[in-house]
Design an enzyme around this catalytic site. Sequence first.
Site, PDB file in Angstrom:
ATOM      1  CG  HIS A  86     -10.876  -2.101  -5.948  1.00 38.54           C
ATOM      2  ND1 HIS A  86      -9.718  -2.590  -5.132  1.00 38.54           N
ATOM      3  CD2 HIS A  86     -11.032  -3.300  -7.003  1.00 38.54           C
ATOM      4  CE1 HIS A  86      -9.580  -4.148  -5.368  1.00 38.54           C
ATOM      5  NE2 HIS A  86     -10.068  -4.252  -6.140  1.00 38.54           N
ATOM      6  CB  SER A 223      -8.770   5.118  -1.504  1.00 39.63           C
ATOM      7  OG  SER A 223     -10.374   4.378  -1.552  1.00 39.63           O
ATOM      8  CD  GLU A 297      -5.484  -0.137  -0.472  1.00 39.18           C
ATOM      9  OE1 GLU A 297      -6.578   0.586  -0.359  1.00 39.18           O
ATOM     10  OE2 GLU A 297      -4.877  -1.384  -1.409  1.00 39.18           O
TER      11      GLU A 297
HETATM   12  O1  0X9 Z   1      -7.364  -5.816  -1.450  1.00 40.21           O
HETATM   13  C1  0X9 Z   1      -7.134  -5.029  -2.474  1.00 40.21           C
HETATM   14  O2  0X9 Z   1      -6.673  -5.457  -3.752  1.00 40.21           O
HETATM   15  C2  0X9 Z   1      -6.088  -4.105  -2.246  1.00 40.21           C
HETATM   16  N1  0X9 Z   1      -7.355  -3.134  -0.881  1.00 40.21           N
HETATM   17  S1  0X9 Z   1      -8.781  -3.020  -0.944  1.00 40.21           S
HETATM   18  O3  0X9 Z   1      -9.142  -2.138   0.399  1.00 40.21           O
HETATM   19  N2  0X9 Z   1      -7.869  -1.399  -2.080  1.00 40.21           N
HETATM   20  O4  0X9 Z   1      -9.508  -3.539  -2.387  1.00 40.21           O
HETATM   21  C3  0X9 Z   1      -5.021  -4.852  -1.576  1.00 40.21           C
HETATM   22  C4  0X9 Z   1      -4.131  -4.830  -3.078  1.00 40.21           C
HETATM   23  C5  0X9 Z   1      -2.358  -4.766  -2.668  1.00 40.21           C
HETATM   24  N3  0X9 Z   1      -2.223  -6.245  -3.534  1.00 40.21           N
HETATM   25  C6  0X9 Z   1      -1.699  -7.099  -3.454  1.00 40.21           C
HETATM   26  N4  0X9 Z   1      -2.397  -8.164  -2.584  1.00 40.21           N
HETATM   27  N5  0X9 Z   1      -1.087  -8.198  -4.212  1.00 40.21           N
HETATM   28 ZN    ZN Z   2      -8.451  -1.550  -3.941  1.00 37.55          ZN
END
Ligand code: 0X9
Ligand code: ZN
Length: 414
Positions: A86, A223, A297
């Site tokens: 991201h 993060s 994170e």
């Molecule tokens: O939403 C996400 O992709 C991640 N959080 S973020 O705030 N960095 O966007 C968390 C991903 C955790 N892993 C999975 N859900 N597979």
């Molecule tokens: Zn992310």
Amino acid sequence: FLHENTRSQRFPRDVTETFEQRYRSKYLTYPEILRFLQYVNTSSNVNVQVGSIGKSFEGRDMPFIKIQSNDSWPGKRTIFIDAGVHSREWISPAMAVEIIHRLALNTEKDRAVNKLLEMFDWLIVPLVNPDGYVQTFSKGLEGRMWRKNRNKRYSTNPLCYGVDLNRNFGFQWNNSPEHGGSSNPCSGTFSGPRSFSEPETLNMGRLLLSNKDHIAGYISFHSFGQFFLYPWGFSSDVNIEDEPDLHHVASAFVDRMKRKDYIYNLGGSAKTLYPAAGGSDDYVRGVVGVKYAYTVELPPHENSRYGFLLPETEVKSVVSDTWEGLKSFAFRLHQHTRATPFNTTQFRPVTNASDQQKDLLEEVSYRTIQNALKGNFMDTLLNSITSEKRYNRYRKSRARTNKKIRLHLSSKTN
Ligand code: 0X9
Ligand code: ZN
């Protein structure tokens, strides 16, 4: 490719000073990250290999670096780290840069580094989403807070470009009632028209599968919030069978960070944070077959007002403190897995109370692994999902599988 984005073909005379003194106190741009890798490539005393794992949507190289001790061997147990999935999560590639610096240059003369390289090879992809990252350095609405890649095929509206790469990996893609992805291109969590529709995720999938037999641990740095997460992310209804192992290894990091006054939340991804399918961690665990697959994170804490905009003045302390946590993680992983012969196919990718569900889900991922082993993973994958006809067939069979699972689950609860 390292030269493409740099103005001068050679390093300026003060490059050592620039990188040794400034790289941790500022967020590097994409060309600066490439230049940093080039610098490491020429100045490291240990074995490093720098290259590109492929091109992004806009044609940028996705750099990787492999760091090994000079007496390493092919197939040595590897810790795989990626960052910058991201683009707005700037502390993530900064963390990758810190890790590379520590391992390959070791300017702090940290004695643990020799041990770390003795225990593992390190394969690092510091910037999975270079296009998005470049975008975050531009002004305006689609600037600093850009999250997705920059694919322009799914919408003509610039605000709606891009796919959320962490919803695009091919395991349980869009496959739960609460999968946390969107089918709307304008959404920040658009999961793409199908899994692995994006060059960035495809390149990662290929790299991961071609290293599947020796990856001992996987961490994807994101993060913010200070979470240490393990699978499954796709659904909060499915527990991972070996949770105690995953928890134990991760707690080395969490405990170490606590002593440095960083409070991390440790747990299953869907339960601890939120359900989101198509993440890289689930894919690494569910299809690549790596037992210890995590998403971290990084700071700031979830309650911090900074959010994604961690001030540049914090970079140095955050990345060097987090390095301590990562060291503890690596030692614990080594210690905890030493006794068991390393064989990624030993454990079962998906488990739950229901054996039938287990079998159904396993069948899907097992087939993918078999195809990957047959030879060219890319061809297999591309053939199976880019041809519309086959893709529809695949979708139908998936729908049938899902229906069976749902029926089975409801018969259990009724
Ligand atoms: O939403 C996400 O992709 C991640 N959080 S973020 O705030 N960095 O966007 C968390 C991903 C955790 N892993 C999975 N859900 N597979
Ligand atoms: Zn992310």
